[in-house]
Design an enzyme around this catalytic site. Structure first.
Site, mmCIF file in Angstrom:
data_model
loop_
_atom_site.group_PDB
_atom_site.id
_atom_site.type_symbol
_atom_site.label_atom_id
_atom_site.label_comp_id
_atom_site.label_asym_id
_atom_site.label_seq_id
_atom_site.Cartn_x
_atom_site.Cartn_y
_atom_site.Cartn_z
ATOM 1 N N LYS A 62 0.828 -1.214 0.000
ATOM 2 C CA LYS A 62 0.000 0.000 0.000
ATOM 3 C C LYS A 62 0.862 1.264 0.000
ATOM 4 C CE LYS A 62 -3.755 -0.192 2.570
ATOM 5 N NZ LYS A 62 -5.154 -0.037 2.095
ATOM 6 N N MET A 87 -13.220 0.855 -2.742
ATOM 7 C CA MET A 87 -13.384 -0.273 -1.823
ATOM 8 C C MET A 87 -12.046 -0.741 -1.257
ATOM 9 S SD MET A 87 -16.517 -0.045 -1.874
ATOM 10 C CE MET A 87 -17.537 -1.378 -1.260
ATOM 11 N N ASN A 104 -15.786 10.294 2.858
ATOM 12 C CA ASN A 104 -16.314 9.054 2.296
ATOM 13 C C ASN A 104 -17.830 9.037 2.414
ATOM 14 O OD1 ASN A 104 -16.247 6.288 1.338
ATOM 15 N ND2 ASN A 104 -16.582 5.613 3.444
ATOM 16 N N HIS A 106 -21.042 6.277 2.670
ATOM 17 C CA HIS A 106 -21.306 4.869 2.965
ATOM 18 C C HIS A 106 -22.815 4.653 3.059
ATOM 19 C CE1 HIS A 106 -20.459 0.846 4.390
ATOM 20 N NE2 HIS A 106 -21.407 1.033 5.297
HETATM 21 C C1 GAR Z 1 -22.134 3.538 -3.057
HETATM 22 O O1 GAR Z 1 -23.368 3.030 -2.615
HETATM 23 C C2 GAR Z 1 -21.249 3.887 -1.875
HETATM 24 O O2 GAR Z 1 -21.968 4.405 -0.794
HETATM 25 C C3 GAR Z 1 -20.637 2.537 -1.542
HETATM 26 O O3 GAR Z 1 -20.337 2.000 -2.804
HETATM 27 C C4 GAR Z 1 -21.318 2.427 -3.747
HETATM 28 C C5 GAR Z 1 -20.620 2.932 -5.000
HETATM 29 O O4 GAR Z 1 -21.534 3.155 -6.039
HETATM 30 N N1 GAR Z 1 -19.496 2.678 -0.696
HETATM 31 C C6 GAR Z 1 -19.165 1.815 0.278
HETATM 32 O O5 GAR Z 1 -19.788 0.797 0.497
HETATM 33 C C7 GAR Z 1 -17.942 2.201 1.098
HETATM 34 N N2 GAR Z 1 -17.752 1.290 2.180
HETATM 35 P P1 GAR Z 1 -21.133 4.055 -7.294
HETATM 36 O O6 GAR Z 1 -19.839 3.463 -7.860
HETATM 37 O O7 GAR Z 1 -22.262 3.900 -8.266
HETATM 38 O O8 GAR Z 1 -20.956 5.464 -6.818
#
Ligand code: GAR
Length: 184
Positions: A62, A87, A104, A106
């Site tokens: 990382k 992610m 962020n 969520h």
């Molecule tokens: C979204 O729902 C976001 O809140 C989630 O991933 C999705 C991405 O959708 N994030 C997480 O779960 C972070 N832990 P997108 O690519 O269509 O924006």
């Protein structure tokens, strides 16, 4: 205008919602993506947003890929980072370089249902409400000080897809709104 980067790994619907916001207080000047096949890359191309796409496996750790990311961010004069479905945990290299400047989104009412598939987790838990959280990022998974939260009801007759759509609608409204209030 100050410049911001969006970090994403997937579809990029939140990236698009941010970019489409009228009179956004910052310029989205870079997309950072750790999945070379992600749809969000095509979206960035369509909006002529420069991209930095990398494959974590091609780096030793990382520290080494985050060092590359920080170089790109500096080169593009980025001052804010918006995670939108990125992610991956943010490490000390990025956290130290962008202290207090990484946020962020969520899809749950944190601290409930952190991690992967938060919408599915809430759906299967049969709770009556879930929601959307926007928060500052720290070294944890979906932890860090909360900036904004909005509840989303779960109805008994909901399919998972209906719930997902209801949550995404809230995300697409709330994220641009929070960005405006933070930066103005
Ligand atoms: C979204 O729902 C976001 O809140 C989630 O991933 C999705 C991405 O959708 N994030 C997480 O779960 C972070 N832990 P997108 O690519 O269509 O924006």
């Amino acid at each position: 205008k100050v410049k911001a980067a969006v970090f994403a790994s997937g579809t990029g619907s939140n990236f698009e919602a941010i970019i489409e916001e009228k009179d956004l207080a910052c310029e989205i000047a870079l997309l950072v993506c750790d999945q070379p096949a992600a749809t969000v890359i095509q979206k960035a191309n369509r909006y002529h947003v420069p991209t930095f796409v990398f494959q974590p496996k091609q780096f030793t750790n990382k520290l080494s890929f985050e060092t590359e990311i920080v170089k790109k961010l500096k080169k593009h004069n980025i001052t804010w980072i918006f995670l939108a479905g990125y992610m991956r945990l943010i490490g000390p290299t990025l956290l130290n370089a962008y202290e207090g400047k990484i946020i962020n989104i969520h899809p749950s009412l944190l601290p409930e249902f952190p991690g992967l598939d938060a919408i599915g987790q809430a759906y299967r838990a049969k709770v009556k409400k879930t929601g959307v959280t926007i928060h500052y990022v720290d070294e944890g998974m979906d932890t860090g000080p909360i900036i904004a939260q909005e509840e989303v009801p779960i109805f008994p007759e909901d399919s998972l897809e209906q719930l997902e759509n209801r949550i995404h609608e809230v995300e697409h409204r709330l994220y641009p709104q929070v960005i405006q209030s933070l930066i103005k």
